[in-house]
Write an enzyme that holds these catalytic residues in place. Structure first.
Site, PDB file in Angstrom:
ATOM      1  N   HIS A   1      -9.360   1.764   1.391  1.00  0.00           N
ATOM      2  CA  HIS A   1      -8.238   2.635   1.774  1.00  0.00           C
ATOM      3  C   HIS A   1      -7.195   1.787   2.490  1.00  0.00           C
ATOM      4  O   HIS A   1      -6.453   1.051   1.866  1.00  0.00           O
ATOM      5  CB  HIS A   1      -8.770   3.771   2.655  1.00  0.00           C
ATOM      6  CG  HIS A   1      -7.781   4.855   2.943  1.00  0.00           C
ATOM      7  ND1 HIS A   1      -6.573   4.967   2.295  1.00  0.00           N
ATOM      8  CD2 HIS A   1      -7.824   5.898   3.826  1.00  0.00           C
ATOM      9  CE1 HIS A   1      -5.926   6.023   2.757  1.00  0.00           C
ATOM     10  NE2 HIS A   1      -6.660   6.598   3.687  1.00  0.00           N
TER      11      HIS A   1
ATOM     12  N   ASP B   1       0.215  -2.476  -1.679  1.00  0.00           N
ATOM     13  CA  ASP B   1      -0.615  -3.280  -0.777  1.00  0.00           C
ATOM     14  C   ASP B   1      -0.420  -4.776  -1.016  1.00  0.00           C
ATOM     15  O   ASP B   1      -0.442  -5.576  -0.081  1.00  0.00           O
ATOM     16  CB  ASP B   1      -2.090  -2.911  -0.967  1.00  0.00           C
ATOM     17  CG  ASP B   1      -2.375  -1.463  -0.629  1.00  0.00           C
ATOM     18  OD1 ASP B   1      -1.969  -1.031   0.457  1.00  0.00           O
ATOM     19  OD2 ASP B   1      -2.977  -0.760  -1.456  1.00  0.00           O
TER      20      ASP B   1
ATOM     21  N   HIS C   1      -4.007   1.027  -9.021  1.00  0.00           N
ATOM     22  CA  HIS C   1      -4.131   2.022  -7.968  1.00  0.00           C
ATOM     23  C   HIS C   1      -4.959   3.190  -8.480  1.00  0.00           C
ATOM     24  O   HIS C   1      -4.850   3.576  -9.647  1.00  0.00           O
ATOM     25  CB  HIS C   1      -2.741   2.521  -7.521  1.00  0.00           C
ATOM     26  CG  HIS C   1      -2.748   3.224  -6.205  1.00  0.00           C
ATOM     27  ND1 HIS C   1      -3.077   4.551  -6.077  1.00  0.00           N
ATOM     28  CD2 HIS C   1      -2.473   2.773  -4.948  1.00  0.00           C
ATOM     29  CE1 HIS C   1      -2.994   4.897  -4.800  1.00  0.00           C
ATOM     30  NE2 HIS C   1      -2.639   3.837  -4.090  1.00  0.00           N
TER      31      HIS C   1
END
Length: 431
Positions: free
Chosen positions: A264, A363, A305
Site C-alpha cells: 500500500h 509511486d 497498479h
C-alpha cells in the site's frame, strides 16, 4: 430508491435484491438483507463489494480516471494547492477567496503540537522506523486534545479535522529530526503548507533556510496526488475503526498502520529500494529478464497498479514534476537517476510491458522525486500518511455525519467442527 431488482435463486430459496445506482460507475446489488436467508456473500479482498456510499472520490481504473468531488486529478494538481484540495475534500466544493483565507488561518492556529509531545519521542529508539513513531504519536494526540472529541458534535469534528491537517506536517518533520539527532523546528505560518514542511524538515537553528520554490511546488503536488484514493486499504481501515465510535486520532493512527504495508503506502519506498538493488544501468537487462520470467518471484516495483488497468492518471503529472525537480537539483546525470530513467524508457517502449499495461505509476515517480528533494526512503510513507490524512478525515467525517453501522464482516469458517476438551495427560502425541 432502488427501482430495479436482482433475482437470486439459492437451492429452494428465491431472493429479490435491490439494484442501486450511483452518479458514476457500475450499478450495485444490495446484498445487505441476504443474511436473513441464512446465506452470506464471499468476496476475498472485497474485489466486488461496495462497503459504503460516498460522495468524495471516484475512480475508474479501466479508463484511468480519478476525480476528487468531481474534479479531475490532473486539473487539481496543476492548478490548485493542497490546502485548497483539503477544503474541497472536507466541504465538497472549492472555496472562494474569503473561505480559503479563513480556512488557511484556521489551519495555522493548530500547526504547533503540545510541548509535552516532545517527551514521547524520547521513548523511541533513534533508529526506529519513522512510521512506527508516527503511529504512536498520532494515536497519542487524543490524550492531549481531548477537549473536542465528541464525534456527534459537528464543531468538534471540524476542529479535530483542522488539528490533524495542521499538525501532521509538524509531527512528520519531528519524526525525521529525531531520527537524525537534530533539534525540532517549530512551524512558520507565514510559509505555505509545503514550504513549512520543507523548513521543518531541513531547517536548523544555525542558519536561515529558504525552501526552493520548485521543490515546494513538487511536494505540494505530491500531497494533492496522494490526498485520497477512494476505499483503499487504509481508508477502509479508518472507516472500520470509526464505525466503533473511536476518536478521530485513534482512527487516523489505525489508517497510518495500514498504510505502512509495502503493498500500500510503502510502494514508493519499495520502488526506490529496487533501484538501489539494480545498482547500475548495465544490470537493467538482467532485472528486466527476471521480471519477464514467470518462474522468478522478482517484480518491478512502481509499475502497473491494482486499480488502474490503464495508465495511472496521477503518473503523468508526477512524471512532469519529477523531471522539473531533477532539473532544479541537477540530478539528471546522477547514476542512480539514470537507472530510473532507463527503466521508464523500457517500460514505455517494450511490448511486454505495454501489452500488460505495466506503465510507471505514481509511486515510481514520487519515489524518485522525494529522493531528489533529499527526503530519505524511510520517510516516504510518512509523506504519504501526511497527504492521505485529509482523505481519511474526510471519509471519517462523511461516515460519522450520516447514519452508519458497526462494521462487522462475516467469514467462511473452515476450521474444526465442535469437539470435546481432552485432559492433557490423556492426549495422544501429534505426529
Amino acid at each position: 430508491m432502488a427501482e430495479q431488482k436482482a433475482k437470486l435463486s439459492i437451492k429452494n430459496t428465491n431472493v429479490e435484491l435491490d439494484i442501486l445506482s450511483g452518479t458514476l460507475g457500475p450499478e450495485v446489488v444490495d446484498v445487505s438483507s441476504l443474511f436473513k436467508t441464512g446465506y452470506f456473500t464471499y468476496d476475498p479482498g472485497f474485489m466486488s463489494t461496495a462497503s459504503c456510499e460516498s460522495k468524495i472520490t471516484y475512480i475508474d481504473g479501466d479508463e484511468g480516471i480519478l476525480l476528487y468531488r468531481g474534479y479531475p486529478i490532473d486539473q487539481l494538481a496543476r492548478s490548485s494547492s493542497f490546502v485548497e484540495v483539503c477544503y474541497l475534500l472536507l466541504h465538497g466544493e472549492l472555496p472562494n477567496k474569503i473561505e480559503f483565507k479563513e480556512f488557511c488561518n484556521a489551519i495555522n492556529r493548530h500547526t504547533m503540537v503540545h510541548e509535552q509531545i516532545r517527551n514521547f519521542f524520547n521513548g523511541f529508539r533513534r533508529d526506529a522506523h519513522p512510521m512506527a513513531v508516527m503511529v504512536g504519536v498520532v494515536g497519542a494526540l487524543s490524550a492531549f486534545y481531548h477537549d473536542k472529541l465528541n464525534i456527534k458534535d459537528p464543531e468538534h469534528r471540524a476542529i479535530s479535522a483542522l488539528r490533524l491537517i495542521a499538525k501532521m506536517p509538524t509531527i512528520a518533520a519531528m519524526c525525521y529530526k529525531y531520527s537524525v539527532g537534530q533539534p525540532f523546528m517549530p512551524p512558520k505560518n507565514k510559509m505555505t503548507y509545503a514550504e513549512n514542511f520543507l523548513y521543518m524538515m531541513f531547517g536548523t537553528p544555525c542558519e536561515d533556510y529558504i525552501p526552493n520554490p520548485v521543490l515546494a511546488r513538487a511536494l505540494d503536488r505530491i500531497f494533492i496526488l496522494h490526498a485520497d484514493h477512494e476505499q483503499n486499504a487504509s481508508t477502509s481501515t479508518v472507516r472500520l475503526a470509526g464505525s466503533t465510535g473511536a476518536n478521530p486520532f485513534a482512527c487516523i493512527s489505525a489508517g497510518i498502520a495500514a498504510l505502512w504495508g509495502p503493498a500500500h503506502g510503502g510502494a514508493n519506498e519499495a520502488a526506490l529500494n529496487m533501484l538501489h538493488e539494480i545498482g547500475d544501468i548495465s544490470q537493467i537487462p538482467k532485472y528486466i529478464a527476471r521480471a519477464k520470467d514467470p518462474n522468478d518471484n522478482f517484480r518491478l516495483m512502481g509499475f502497473g497498479h491494482r486499480v488502474y488497468k490503464n495508465y495511472d492518471p496521477r503518473a503523468k503529472v508526477m512524471r512532469e514534476t519529477c523531471y522539473e525537480v531533477l532539473e532544479a537539483v541537477g540530478a539528471h546525470h546522477d547514476p542512480f537517476f539514470k537507472i530510473a530513467m532507463e527503466l521508464e524508457r523500457i517500460a514505455l517502449e517494450d511490448p511486454y510491458f505495454i501489452d500488460r499495461k505495466l506503465y510507471p505509476n505514481v509511486d515510481f515517480y514520487s519515489g524518485i522525486t522525494l529522493s531528489a528533494i533529499g527526503i530519505p526512503p524511510n520517510m516516504f510513507t510518512v509523506i504519504f500518511a501526511l497527504a492521505r490524512t485529509i482523505g481519511w478525515i474526510a471519509h471519517w467525517n462523511e461516515m460519522i455525519s450520516s447514519p452508519y453501522r458497526l462494521s462487522r464482516p462475516r467469514q467462511l469458517y473452515t476450521g474444526p467442527t465442535e469437539r470435546n476438551y481432552v485432559p492433557m495427560k490423556t492426549r495422544e502425541p501429534v505426529s
